[in-house]
Design a protein around this motif. Structure first.
Motif, mmCIF file in Angstrom:
data_model
loop_
_atom_site.group_PDB
_atom_site.id
_atom_site.type_symbol
_atom_site.label_atom_id
_atom_site.label_comp_id
_atom_site.label_asym_id
_atom_site.label_seq_id
_atom_site.Cartn_x
_atom_site.Cartn_y
_atom_site.Cartn_z
ATOM 1 N N MET A 60 0.961 -0.958 -0.006
ATOM 2 C CA MET A 60 -0.106 0.078 -0.092
ATOM 3 C C MET A 60 0.748 0.998 -0.110
ATOM 4 S SD MET A 60 -2.843 1.174 2.798
ATOM 5 C CE MET A 60 -3.854 -0.201 2.322
ATOM 6 N N ILE A 61 0.571 2.128 -0.963
ATOM 7 C CA ILE A 61 1.154 3.572 -0.989
ATOM 8 C C ILE A 61 0.362 4.486 0.043
ATOM 9 C CG2 ILE A 61 1.808 5.553 -2.214
ATOM 10 C CD1 ILE A 61 2.900 2.815 -2.989
ATOM 11 N N THR A 62 1.348 4.947 1.067
ATOM 12 C CA THR A 62 0.446 5.812 2.186
ATOM 13 C C THR A 62 1.602 7.323 2.078
ATOM 14 O OG1 THR A 62 1.992 5.130 3.931
ATOM 15 C CG2 THR A 62 -0.223 4.125 3.584
ATOM 16 N N CYS A 63 0.684 8.396 2.337
ATOM 17 C CA CYS A 63 1.366 9.684 2.588
ATOM 18 C C CYS A 63 2.114 9.688 4.026
ATOM 19 C CB CYS A 63 0.369 10.857 2.662
ATOM 20 S SG CYS A 63 0.918 12.414 3.100
ATOM 21 N N THR A 64 3.367 9.820 3.907
ATOM 22 C CA THR A 64 4.162 10.103 5.132
ATOM 23 C C THR A 64 3.681 11.047 6.187
ATOM 24 O OG1 THR A 64 5.813 11.374 4.100
ATOM 25 C CG2 THR A 64 6.146 9.088 4.096
ATOM 26 N N ASN A 65 3.096 12.194 5.505
ATOM 27 C CA ASN A 65 2.870 13.332 6.481
ATOM 28 C C ASN A 65 1.527 12.918 7.376
ATOM 29 O OD1 ASN A 65 5.080 14.878 5.601
ATOM 30 N ND2 ASN A 65 3.831 15.885 4.056
ATOM 31 N N CYS A 66 0.591 12.541 6.490
ATOM 32 C CA CYS A 66 -0.703 12.110 7.073
ATOM 33 C C CYS A 66 -0.744 10.619 7.506
ATOM 34 C CB CYS A 66 -1.933 12.446 5.983
ATOM 35 S SG CYS A 66 -1.913 14.090 5.376
ATOM 36 N N GLU A 67 0.018 9.993 7.210
ATOM 37 C CA GLU A 67 -0.083 8.480 7.319
ATOM 38 C C GLU A 67 -0.994 7.648 7.205
ATOM 39 O OE1 GLU A 67 1.050 8.250 11.826
ATOM 40 O OE2 GLU A 67 3.004 9.284 11.663
ATOM 41 N N THR A 68 -1.627 7.996 5.953
ATOM 42 C CA THR A 68 -2.719 7.508 5.646
ATOM 43 C C THR A 68 -2.725 7.324 4.089
ATOM 44 O OG1 THR A 68 -5.135 7.136 5.603
ATOM 45 C CG2 THR A 68 -4.127 9.378 5.514
ATOM 46 N N ALA A 69 -3.399 6.484 3.430
ATOM 47 C CA ALA A 69 -3.629 6.415 1.938
ATOM 48 C C ALA A 69 -4.863 7.084 1.524
ATOM 49 C CB ALA A 69 -3.636 4.901 1.349
#
Length: 71
Positions: free
Chosen positions: A1-10
């Motif tokens: 899964m690819i997630t945003c490192t800032n928001c910690e969610t995809a």
């Protein structure tokens, strides 16, 4: 899964550009996707190269096999 490192969610990731490269017309040799987080504006790119069987991730996204912290 690819997630945003800032928001910690995809949840807020959007693919803004996608490219699939076929060298011989049948087998996928490379997949390239550019992402943008619609919540914080972060961007990043995921590339998979079949020839070397390697994945690379750049920018403010990460590839993980774990469930995201925030669903």
């Amino acid at each position: 899964m690819i997630t945003c490192t800032n928001c910690e969610t995809a949840q807020f990731l959007q693919i803004t550009q996608s490219r699939v490269y076929f060298e011989d017309g049948e087998m996928i040799n490379e997949i390239s996707e550019t992402y943008e987080c619609t919540l914080c504006g972060a961007t990043g790119q995921y590339v998979y190269d079949e020839d070397s069987d390697e994945e690379s991730v750049t920018g403010d996204v990460e590839h993980t096999t774990e469930r995201p912290k925030y669903a």
